[in-house]
Design a protein around this motif. Structure first.
Motif, PDB file in Angstrom:
ATOM      1  N   UNK A 174     -17.106   3.667   7.509  1.00  0.00           N
ATOM      2  CA  UNK A 174     -16.875   4.325   8.804  1.00  0.00           C
ATOM      3  C   UNK A 174     -18.025   5.246   9.177  1.00  0.00           C
ATOM      4  N   UNK A 175     -18.312   5.298  10.473  1.00  0.00           N
ATOM      5  CA  UNK A 175     -19.373   6.189  10.938  1.00  0.00           C
ATOM      6  C   UNK A 175     -19.012   7.646  10.671  1.00  0.00           C
ATOM      7  N   UNK A 176     -17.714   7.938  10.741  1.00  0.00           N
ATOM      8  CA  UNK A 176     -17.241   9.302  10.549  1.00  0.00           C
ATOM      9  C   UNK A 176     -16.157   9.309   9.475  1.00  0.00           C
ATOM     10  N   UNK A 177     -16.448   9.821   8.263  1.00  0.00           N
ATOM     11  CA  UNK A 177     -15.438   9.863   7.203  1.00  0.00           C
ATOM     12  C   UNK A 177     -14.179  10.613   7.618  1.00  0.00           C
ATOM     13  N   UNK A 178     -14.290  11.483   8.627  1.00  0.00           N
ATOM     14  CA  UNK A 178     -13.133  12.248   9.072  1.00  0.00           C
ATOM     15  C   UNK A 178     -12.040  11.349   9.649  1.00  0.00           C
ATOM     16  N   UNK A 179     -12.394  10.107  10.005  1.00  0.00           N
ATOM     17  CA  UNK A 179     -11.399   9.214  10.593  1.00  0.00           C
ATOM     18  C   UNK A 179     -10.254   8.919   9.629  1.00  0.00           C
ATOM     19  N   UNK A 180     -10.487   9.110   8.334  1.00  0.00           N
ATOM     20  CA  UNK A 180      -9.441   8.845   7.348  1.00  0.00           C
ATOM     21  C   UNK A 180      -8.442   9.998   7.246  1.00  0.00           C
ATOM     22  N   UNK A 181      -8.747  11.115   7.863  1.00  0.00           N
ATOM     23  CA  UNK A 181      -7.900  12.305   7.731  1.00  0.00           C
ATOM     24  C   UNK A 181      -6.456  12.027   8.165  1.00  0.00           C
ATOM     25  N   UNK A 182      -6.268  11.162   9.164  1.00  0.00           N
ATOM     26  CA  UNK A 182      -4.920  10.885   9.666  1.00  0.00           C
ATOM     27  C   UNK A 182      -4.043  10.199   8.627  1.00  0.00           C
ATOM     28  N   UNK A 183      -4.665   9.617   7.609  1.00  0.00           N
ATOM     29  CA  UNK A 183      -3.897   8.966   6.553  1.00  0.00           C
ATOM     30  C   UNK A 183      -3.720   9.855   5.325  1.00  0.00           C
ATOM     31  N   UNK A 184      -4.058  11.130   5.486  1.00  0.00           N
ATOM     32  CA  UNK A 184      -3.934  12.106   4.402  1.00  0.00           C
ATOM     33  C   UNK A 184      -3.082  13.279   4.858  1.00  0.00           C
ATOM     34  N   UNK A 185      -2.575  14.036   3.892  1.00  0.00           N
ATOM     35  CA  UNK A 185      -1.890  15.289   4.210  1.00  0.00           C
ATOM     36  C   UNK A 185      -2.336  16.347   3.200  1.00  0.00           C
ATOM     37  N   UNK A 186      -2.289  17.573   3.641  1.00  0.00           N
ATOM     38  CA  UNK A 186      -2.728  18.675   2.795  1.00  0.00           C
ATOM     39  C   UNK A 186      -1.621  19.041   1.817  1.00  0.00           C
ATOM     40  N   UNK A 187      -1.976  19.195   0.559  1.00  0.00           N
ATOM     41  CA  UNK A 187      -1.032  19.641  -0.466  1.00  0.00           C
ATOM     42  C   UNK A 187      -1.750  20.670  -1.332  1.00  0.00           C
ATOM     43  N   UNK A 188      -1.500  21.946  -1.031  1.00  0.00           N
ATOM     44  CA  UNK A 188      -2.251  23.008  -1.688  1.00  0.00           C
ATOM     45  C   UNK A 188      -3.714  22.930  -1.295  1.00  0.00           C
ATOM     46  N   UNK A 189      -4.587  22.842  -2.291  1.00  0.00           N
ATOM     47  CA  UNK A 189      -6.016  22.736  -1.983  1.00  0.00           C
ATOM     48  C   UNK A 189      -6.511  21.294  -2.115  1.00  0.00           C
ATOM     49  N   UNK A 190      -5.572  20.336  -2.125  1.00  0.00           N
ATOM     50  CA  UNK A 190      -5.929  18.924  -2.273  1.00  0.00           C
ATOM     51  C   UNK A 190      -5.503  18.142  -1.039  1.00  0.00           C
ATOM     52  N   UNK A 191      -6.087  16.964  -0.890  1.00  0.00           N
ATOM     53  CA  UNK A 191      -5.690  16.015   0.145  1.00  0.00           C
ATOM     54  C   UNK A 191      -5.066  14.815  -0.548  1.00  0.00           C
ATOM     55  N   UNK A 192      -3.823  14.489  -0.178  1.00  0.00           N
ATOM     56  CA  UNK A 192      -3.115  13.364  -0.797  1.00  0.00           C
ATOM     57  C   UNK A 192      -2.767  12.344   0.282  1.00  0.00           C
ATOM     58  N   UNK A 193      -2.514  11.104  -0.152  1.00  0.00           N
ATOM     59  CA  UNK A 193      -2.127  10.067   0.804  1.00  0.00           C
ATOM     60  C   UNK A 193      -0.851  10.466   1.517  1.00  0.00           C
ATOM     61  N   UNK A 194      -0.751  10.074   2.793  1.00  0.00           N
ATOM     62  CA  UNK A 194       0.386  10.493   3.611  1.00  0.00           C
ATOM     63  C   UNK A 194       1.528   9.476   3.512  1.00  0.00           C
ATOM     64  N   UNK A 195       1.992   9.274   2.293  1.00  0.00           N
ATOM     65  CA  UNK A 195       3.177   8.461   2.053  1.00  0.00           C
ATOM     66  C   UNK A 195       3.800   8.877   0.723  1.00  0.00           C
ATOM     67  N   UNK A 196       5.052   8.492   0.541  1.00  0.00           N
ATOM     68  CA  UNK A 196       5.836   8.923  -0.609  1.00  0.00           C
ATOM     69  C   UNK A 196       5.425   8.125  -1.848  1.00  0.00           C
ATOM     70  N   UNK A 197       4.885   8.820  -2.844  1.00  0.00           N
ATOM     71  CA  UNK A 197       4.439   8.152  -4.069  1.00  0.00           C
ATOM     72  C   UNK A 197       5.580   7.444  -4.793  1.00  0.00           C
ATOM     73  N   UNK A 198       6.821   7.910  -4.583  1.00  0.00           N
ATOM     74  CA  UNK A 198       7.965   7.261  -5.239  1.00  0.00           C
ATOM     75  C   UNK A 198       8.144   5.818  -4.780  1.00  0.00           C
ATOM     76  N   UNK A 199       7.552   5.484  -3.653  1.00  0.00           N
ATOM     77  CA  UNK A 199       7.639   4.126  -3.140  1.00  0.00           C
ATOM     78  C   UNK A 199       7.083   3.123  -4.140  1.00  0.00           C
TER      79      UNK A 199
END
Length: 289
Positions: A174-199
């Motif tokens: 991607x021209x802009x790595x920030x485009x992936x931000x919508x698929x992440x969520x903030x968890x403390x000082x980390x960025x995790x995937x925006x879906x339930x890991x229990x899946x």
């Protein structure tokens, strides 16, 4: 993205009252088309596809599947395929119209069951994006390994973008790595995937359970609508022989391959994906006149 390509938010209610968040493009008077993403993705998978299809005259609805993005998560961590299929049925019923369903991977499996098993969702046509009645287990294993690889997330968005680029070397970075931000969520000082890991616990060992291939073929045969299978021609999940087997078994299904695309066809080659499905969609519209 231009102002007229910005989506409008809409909410739906899935099975058990779970909240389903969605983006909508296009005029309210246009015929509806629902885009269902794959497992471990979000509605933002379709951010480039939705505006283009809306410009072609469709009202495009792209929901987050349960456990993904802004939609609700299963309280007990259960993500059985039938739950996703029931969510698709509920969304179609709430629309009150007969949409075209376009489902990628998990979204495609859900759509297929919703369209072909009782109670059948009232739809006009079905587009399956690199999904058929059975997968190549090696491709599925590669996906699950990637999804499990960073349980503690990433230090920053750039690190996540680099991980995706390494996983998908055939896709232009991607021209802009920030485009992936919508698929992440903030968890403390980390960025995790925006879906339930229990899946993943629900999926593990159930990617191709005994009897599922025949069940999906039966659903496809009973779905009384045109079906288009769109395969990425370098997909390691739906091999060519699997796609041929599906179309041979389902008389009203036809297939098209998208060049230089892997399993995530729209993300890999969005323009080619749109070129592949528009003639099919135009045929659906002509038949309705």
């Amino acid at each position: 993205m231009t102002a007229d390509a910005l989506p409008q938010p809409r909410g739906f209610v899935g099975r058990g009252g779970i909240r389903i968040a969605a983006d909508v493009w296009g005029a309210a008077s246009s015929p509806p088309l629902v885009l269902l993403h794959g497992g471990g993705q979000t509605r933002h998978t379709w951010d480039r596809t939705g505006p283009r299809l809306a410009a072609s005259g469709w009202r495009v609805i792209a929901p987050d599947l349960r456990g993904h993005g802004a939609s609700g998560w299963s309280a007990d961590g259960d993500y059985d395929l039938d739950l996703f299929a029931d969510d698709a049925r509920a969304l179609v019923a709430e629309l009150g119209e007969r949409p075209v369903l376009v489902g990628a991977s998990l979204g495609g499996l859900s759509s297929l069951l919703a369209a072909g098993e009782v109670p059948r969702a009232a739809i006009r046509a079905l587009v399956l994006v690199d999904v058929a009645h059975r997968p190549d287990p090696r491709g599925v294993r590669r996906i699950v390994e990637f999804m499990r690889r960073w349980p503690d997330g990433f230090a920053g968005v750039e690190e996540a973008a680099a991980a995706v680029s390494a996983y998908l070397p055939h896709r232009p970075s991607p021209d802009d790595p920030e485009s992936i931000r919508k698929n992440l969520r903030r968890q403390g000082d980390r960025w995790v995937w925006h879906w339930d890991l229990r899946m993943l616990d629900s999926f593990e060992g159930r990617t191709d359970p005994p009897g599922m291939a025949e069940r999906l073929l039966d659903a496809a045969r009973r779905a009384d609508v045109p079906i288009l299978l769109v395969r990425g021609d370098i997909s390691d999940v739906v091999r060519e022989d699997i796609a041929e087997e599906f179309c041979d078994a389902v008389p009203h299904a036809r297939r098209i391959d998208v060049a230089d695309a892997g399993h995530m066809v729209a993300g890999d080659r969005n323009e080619h994906f749109i070129d592949a499905i528009v003639p099919f969609l135009e045929g659906i519209e002509r038949a309705a006149r």
